[in-house]
Design an enzyme around this catalytic site. Structure first.
Site, PDB file in Angstrom:
ATOM      1  N   ARG A  23       0.861  -1.245   0.073  1.00 37.57           N
ATOM      2  CA  ARG A  23       0.027  -0.277   0.022  1.00 37.57           C
ATOM      3  C   ARG A  23       0.725   1.008  -0.066  1.00 37.57           C
ATOM      4  O   ARG A  23       2.232   1.271   0.648  1.00 37.57           O
ATOM      5  CB  ARG A  23      -1.007   0.015   1.185  1.00 37.57           C
ATOM      6  CG  ARG A  23      -1.922   1.008   1.365  1.00 37.57           C
ATOM      7  CD  ARG A  23      -2.815   0.629   2.470  1.00 37.57           C
ATOM      8  NE  ARG A  23      -3.638  -0.509   2.229  1.00 37.57           N
ATOM      9  CZ  ARG A  23      -4.108  -1.475   3.208  1.00 37.57           C
ATOM     10  NH1 ARG A  23      -3.626  -1.235   4.400  1.00 37.57           N
ATOM     11  NH2 ARG A  23      -4.667  -2.351   2.967  1.00 37.57           N
ATOM     12  N   ASP A 105       0.678  -7.547   9.397  1.00 37.17           N
ATOM     13  CA  ASP A 105      -0.648  -7.834   9.522  1.00 37.17           C
ATOM     14  C   ASP A 105      -1.276  -7.691  10.782  1.00 37.17           C
ATOM     15  O   ASP A 105      -2.502  -7.415  10.839  1.00 37.17           O
ATOM     16  CB  ASP A 105      -0.825  -9.471   8.968  1.00 37.17           C
ATOM     17  CG  ASP A 105      -0.189  -9.746   7.591  1.00 37.17           C
ATOM     18  OD1 ASP A 105      -0.563  -8.735   6.824  1.00 37.17           O
ATOM     19  OD2 ASP A 105       0.566 -10.807   7.675  1.00 37.17           O
ATOM     20  N   ASP A 107      -2.774  -6.053  13.885  1.00 41.50           N
ATOM     21  CA  ASP A 107      -3.007  -4.523  14.017  1.00 41.50           C
ATOM     22  C   ASP A 107      -3.666  -4.606  15.356  1.00 41.50           C
ATOM     23  O   ASP A 107      -4.306  -5.385  15.718  1.00 41.50           O
ATOM     24  CB  ASP A 107      -3.809  -4.121  12.778  1.00 41.50           C
ATOM     25  CG  ASP A 107      -3.297  -4.342  11.606  1.00 41.50           C
ATOM     26  OD1 ASP A 107      -2.278  -3.692  11.354  1.00 41.50           O
ATOM     27  OD2 ASP A 107      -3.821  -4.640  10.379  1.00 41.50           O
ATOM     28  N   ASP A 120      -6.925  -8.890  12.840  1.00 40.01           N
ATOM     29  CA  ASP A 120      -6.087  -9.701  11.779  1.00 40.01           C
ATOM     30  C   ASP A 120      -5.064 -10.827  12.207  1.00 40.01           C
ATOM     31  O   ASP A 120      -3.983 -11.141  11.732  1.00 40.01           O
ATOM     32  CB  ASP A 120      -5.191  -8.865  10.845  1.00 40.01           C
ATOM     33  CG  ASP A 120      -6.242  -7.815  10.008  1.00 40.01           C
ATOM     34  OD1 ASP A 120      -7.196  -8.112   9.919  1.00 40.01           O
ATOM     35  OD2 ASP A 120      -5.654  -6.493   9.999  1.00 40.01           O
ATOM     36  N   GLU A 123      -5.037 -13.506   9.509  1.00 42.84           N
ATOM     37  CA  GLU A 123      -4.225 -13.131   8.446  1.00 42.84           C
ATOM     38  C   GLU A 123      -2.596 -13.163   8.788  1.00 42.84           C
ATOM     39  O   GLU A 123      -1.652 -13.860   7.922  1.00 42.84           O
ATOM     40  CB  GLU A 123      -4.505 -11.789   8.005  1.00 42.84           C
ATOM     41  CG  GLU A 123      -3.883 -11.298   6.911  1.00 42.84           C
ATOM     42  CD  GLU A 123      -4.445  -9.982   6.292  1.00 42.84           C
ATOM     43  OE1 GLU A 123      -3.671  -9.429   5.441  1.00 42.84           O
ATOM     44  OE2 GLU A 123      -5.024  -9.322   6.981  1.00 42.84           O
TER      45      GLU A 123
END
Length: 175
Positions: A23, A105, A107, A120, A123
């Site tokens: 990102r 990942d 958070d 997450d 994840e």
């Protein structure tokens, strides 16, 4: 560590452990830079996802990056108070392309009353296996999560009552 100059704009680039760009946030205004810390701000900035999708942030945010801690903290100014989004990540580095870090990942979403949710975890487990995170990395990340949660409980650093408001006031002087 060399970092962006105070008053300059830079990008923030998030990567995954395998080196893939995750990102990009455009136009982060650097409010402060020290040897280990960069504090930035943005408002309604473009965010570009790895798949090319683009979206725009909804509210002003103060971003805190540290060169020694494995997390970064974003304080978002909303009508009902300051909300925080914390990424467990590598310490940031800086080069001519911008502020960079590896997103791991895990958070933490912190609400104005300092309650929080861990996000997450599934994840993280999936990517840990897919990308082969070494055991020592997992230990570092778990320890850093403990540090981060201690900061939340102690209202330390970006979680102190005046931190985001003071840096937002500074941000407004650049507009």
């Amino acid at each position: 560590m060399v970092g962006p100059e105070t008053g300059s704009k830079t990008q923030i680039k998030s990567y995954k452990h395998n080196g893939q760009l995750h990102r990009v946030w455009e136009n982060c205004l650097v409010l402060k830079r020290t040897e280990n810390v960069v504090i930035g701000a943005n408002d309604k900035t473009n965010v570009i996802e790895s798949d090319g999708r683009v979206w725009v942030t909804r509210e002003p945010a103060i971003c805190y990056f540290h060169a020694k801690y494995w997390f970064n903290i974003i304080g978002m100014l909303r009508n009902d108070g300051i909300h925080y989004y914390c990424n467990i990540s590598s310490p940031f580095v800086y080069d001519e392309e911008g502020i960079k870090y590896i997103d791991y990942d895990l958070d933490v979403k912190v609400f104005p009353d300092m309650t929080y949710n861990l996000l997450d975890e599934d994840e993280y487990k999936e990517h840990r296996e897919q990308m082969g995170y070494p055991e020592v990395l997992d230990q570092i990340l778990q320890k850093q999560m403990s540090y981060l949660l201690r900061w939340v409980h102690q209202r330390k650093g970006p979680f102190s009552p005046e931190f985001v408001d003071q840096w937002y006031e500074r941000f407004l002087t650049y507009r």
